[in-house]
Motif scaffolding. Sequence first.
Motif, PDB file in Angstrom:
ATOM      1  N   GLY A 125       3.346   6.423  -5.265  1.00  0.00           N
ATOM      2  CA  GLY A 125       3.216   6.612  -6.704  1.00  0.00           C
ATOM      3  C   GLY A 125       2.039   7.497  -7.061  1.00  0.00           C
ATOM      4  N   PHE A 126       0.938   7.327  -6.351  1.00  0.00           N
ATOM      5  CA  PHE A 126      -0.265   8.119  -6.605  1.00  0.00           C
ATOM      6  C   PHE A 126       0.012   9.609  -6.419  1.00  0.00           C
ATOM      7  N   GLY A 127       0.904   9.925  -5.490  1.00  0.00           N
ATOM      8  CA  GLY A 127       1.233  11.315  -5.198  1.00  0.00           C
ATOM      9  C   GLY A 127       2.224  11.942  -6.156  1.00  0.00           C
ATOM     10  N   ARG A 128       2.764  11.161  -7.069  1.00  0.00           N
ATOM     11  CA  ARG A 128       3.736  11.679  -8.037  1.00  0.00           C
ATOM     12  C   ARG A 128       3.039  12.365  -9.194  1.00  0.00           C
ATOM     13  N   ASN A 154       4.614   7.127 -11.136  1.00  0.00           N
ATOM     14  CA  ASN A 154       3.538   6.353 -10.514  1.00  0.00           C
ATOM     15  C   ASN A 154       3.706   4.868 -10.860  1.00  0.00           C
ATOM     16  N   LYS A 155       3.952   4.593 -12.134  1.00  0.00           N
ATOM     17  CA  LYS A 155       4.144   3.203 -12.572  1.00  0.00           C
ATOM     18  C   LYS A 155       5.330   2.557 -11.848  1.00  0.00           C
ATOM     19  N   ASN A 156       6.436   3.296 -11.746  1.00  0.00           N
ATOM     20  CA  ASN A 156       7.611   2.735 -11.073  1.00  0.00           C
ATOM     21  C   ASN A 156       7.300   2.323  -9.636  1.00  0.00           C
ATOM     22  N   PHE A 157       6.566   3.163  -8.913  1.00  0.00           N
ATOM     23  CA  PHE A 157       6.209   2.810  -7.547  1.00  0.00           C
ATOM     24  C   PHE A 157       5.257   1.613  -7.506  1.00  0.00           C
ATOM     25  N   CYS A 158       4.424   1.482  -8.526  1.00  0.00           N
ATOM     26  CA  CYS A 158       3.561   0.306  -8.607  1.00  0.00           C
ATOM     27  C   CYS A 158       4.390  -0.956  -8.859  1.00  0.00           C
ATOM     28  N   ALA A 183       0.835  -1.218   0.000  1.00  0.00           N
ATOM     29  CA  ALA A 183       0.000   0.000   0.000  1.00  0.00           C
ATOM     30  C   ALA A 183       0.862   1.258   0.000  1.00  0.00           C
ATOM     31  N   ALA A 184       1.971   1.224   0.718  1.00  0.00           N
ATOM     32  CA  ALA A 184       2.819   2.418   0.826  1.00  0.00           C
ATOM     33  C   ALA A 184       3.346   2.851  -0.539  1.00  0.00           C
ATOM     34  N   PHE A 238      -3.807   0.741 -16.595  1.00  0.00           N
ATOM     35  CA  PHE A 238      -4.656   1.935 -16.622  1.00  0.00           C
ATOM     36  C   PHE A 238      -3.808   3.207 -16.570  1.00  0.00           C
ATOM     37  N   ILE A 239      -2.781   3.214 -15.728  1.00  0.00           N
ATOM     38  CA  ILE A 239      -1.905   4.390 -15.601  1.00  0.00           C
ATOM     39  C   ILE A 239      -1.294   4.743 -16.950  1.00  0.00           C
ATOM     40  N   GLY A 240      -0.868   3.754 -17.698  1.00  0.00           N
ATOM     41  CA  GLY A 240      -0.255   3.973 -19.001  1.00  0.00           C
ATOM     42  C   GLY A 240      -1.182   4.594 -20.019  1.00  0.00           C
TER      43      GLY A 240
END
Length: 124
Positions: free
Chosen positions: A54-57, A63-67, A48-49, A115-117
Amino acid sequence: MGNRLEDLEIYNLSQIFGEQIWELVIKWDYLAKDTIGKQLVRSADSIAANISEGFGRFHYKENKNFCYFSRGSILETKTWLQKAKSRKLIEEEHYQLLMKQLELIHLKLNAYIKFIGKNILNDQ
């Protein structure tokens, strides 16, 4: 996707999972907590962290990298759960339930990454 982290299903599922791991590990004896327990809690909480970080980037690539880090934490968590089961810290039934939850989180995270992509135009 909403503008709030709390609107993300994958985030909420991983938060709940982390709390379930905490409730499991908190009951163990000192040696188990100090070895496998700490590693298991850290890796489960990291799912979750990393999604939230990533969501905050600003950029979707970050964001993808943190995922991707979150996905690594899912696999690490599986390893610690396997060790907990083999060392008889967790019963087979509970182990299977947690592994099924991790599989669902993994699938939903992969869908979120795809989805992010698709939001490339919104990120320029």
